[in-house]
Design an enzyme around this catalytic site. Structure first.
Site, PDB file in Angstrom:
ATOM      1  CB  SER A   1      15.946  11.552 -11.072  1.00  0.00           C
ATOM      2  OG  SER A   1      16.068  12.962 -11.860  1.00  0.00           O
TER       3      SER A   1
ATOM      4  CB  SER B   1       0.793  -1.031   1.364  1.00  0.00           C
ATOM      5  OG  SER B   1       1.728  -0.676   2.654  1.00  0.00           O
TER       6      SER B   1
ATOM      7  CG  HIS C   1      -0.380  -4.170   5.747  1.00  0.00           C
ATOM      8  ND1 HIS C   1      -1.614  -3.691   5.197  1.00  0.00           N
ATOM      9  CD2 HIS C   1       0.555  -3.021   5.525  1.00  0.00           C
ATOM     10  CE1 HIS C   1      -1.268  -2.494   4.788  1.00  0.00           C
ATOM     11  NE2 HIS C   1      -0.027  -1.906   4.914  1.00  0.00           N
TER      12      HIS C   1
ATOM     13  CB  SER D   1      -2.838   4.345  -2.630  1.00  0.00           C
ATOM     14  OG  SER D   1      -2.936   3.565  -1.453  1.00  0.00           O
TER      15      SER D   1
END
Length: 354
Positions: free
Chosen positions: A187, A225, A223, A233
């Site tokens: 997808s 992430s 930062h 994570s």
């Protein structure tokens, strides 16, 4: 009604004329008070006209010029007809800093930070499916080597002229995403997206050594992430210092950092420094309209983990530039921070380093 309308249109014109006449009268009276009897009104009118014209030009100049000192003003050349700015030393870095000031009069105007691009990339090695299998063992992941990689990087000047005009404060956001756009079986999923907000103080500097000029010193917090949870994570926080140096058409920055410690119970990637190290080195060489960039990361340890990235951007069409990028090593994306990748990509660049 028509007379009133015409009067409204012409009012600013007559106001300017009246102001100019008043300024001329005041200037003439002021200079006559300090001149001897041999000086005529005609002799005084010419220097008064020059003074009034200079004052008017100063009032009409862009706000960013008023923030510069005499030395900075002498170092730039502005072509109002062509809409271009050149610096006396021909420095691309100086030109970018001036251009950023011209665009930052609007407090909500974002500026390019790192390069913005969209490229089609091919991972020469096998795709890293291990973290996805660990997160969902029952799902059959089948990532393709071909994918698109794009980066959006913008910054915003928050406060200018701090510490007696020696520093500016910035915030920025960079998104780098890896999109399996050709993978219809999955997808066309996004394999990973990295989010990188940061804030820093930028100090202007002019220290020179052996012809190399340290033009900027940036100090801030970063930062990074990938917005995932559980086994997928990835995140870490750093404080950094960056030293931007230039010489001729060659520019480089050295950026050491210190990772802010986290509790072991919440640390998604405790060994990330082993692969992404404690610094990066980025250099840019400008050759006419072509730009070549190099990024090197290394942990400076015996096991020698790190990464190298090479880029070449060139004129393509108007504001679009062609871009070729090669990456080899660890940390092309956060999901691959501990997996070595080797990829080559080509596409379009919307903004360069300089």
């Amino acid at each position: 009604m028509k007379r009133w309308f015409v009067g409204v249109l012409l009012a600013p014109f007559f106001a300017n004329v009246a102001y100019a006449d008043q300024a001329m009268d005041a200037c003439i009276l002021s200079k006559m008070a300090t001149s001897d009897d041999s000086v005529t009104v005609g002799n005084i009118r010419e220097p008064c006209s020059a003074d009034i014209a200079a004052e008017k030009k100063e009032q009409e100049q862009p706000a960013y010029l008023s923030e510069m000192n005499d030395e900075q003003l002498e170092a730039i050349s502005i072509d109002e007809n062509e809409g271009t700015i050149e610096t006396a030393d021909g420095s691309a870095l100086s030109r970018r800093l001036v251009l950023e000031k011209t665009q930052s009069n609007n407090p909500f105007a974002f500026l390019p930070h790192r390069p913005n691009y969209f490229i089609f990339s091919n991972n020469v090695g096998s795709a890293n499916e291990a973290p996805f299998d660990a997160a969902d063992p029952d799902r059959d992941y089948d990532f393709q080597p071909w994918e698109s990689k794009f980066q959006i990087s913008l910054k915003l000047p928050v406060v200018r002229g701090l510490f007696d005009g020696r520093a500016d404060a910035f915030i920025a956001y960079t998104n780098r995403s890896f999109w399996q756009m050709f993978n219809s079986d999955s997808s066309a999923a996004f394999r990973d997206s990295n989010h990188e907000p940061e804030a820093w103080l930028s100090f202007a500097n002019d220290t020179e050594l052996l012809g190399f000029k340290n033009s900027l010193i940036n100090v801030g917090i970063n930062h990074q992430s990938n917005g995932q949870s559980g086994e997928l994570s990835r995140s870490w926080n750093r404080v950094f210092a960056e030293f931007v140096v230039e010489k001729g058409d060659f520019y480089f920055s050295a950026r050491p950092w210190y990772r802010i410690p986290e509790r072991s119970s919440s640390d998604d990637n405790p060994d990330i420094e082993k692969y992404l190290g404690n610094f990066d080195f980025t250099s840019v060489y400008k050759y006419g309209d072509h730009s070549f960039d190099l990024m090197i990361r290394n942990n400076l340890r015996g096991n020698n983990k790190g990464a190298t990235q090479l880029g070449w951007s060139f004129p393509l069409y108007k504001n679009f530039r062609g871009y070729v990028q090669w990456f080899n090593g660890y940390g092309e994306s956060l999901i691959d921070y501990d997996h070595r990748t080797n990829s080559i990509g080509f596409g379009i660049q919307f903004s360069d380093w300089l």
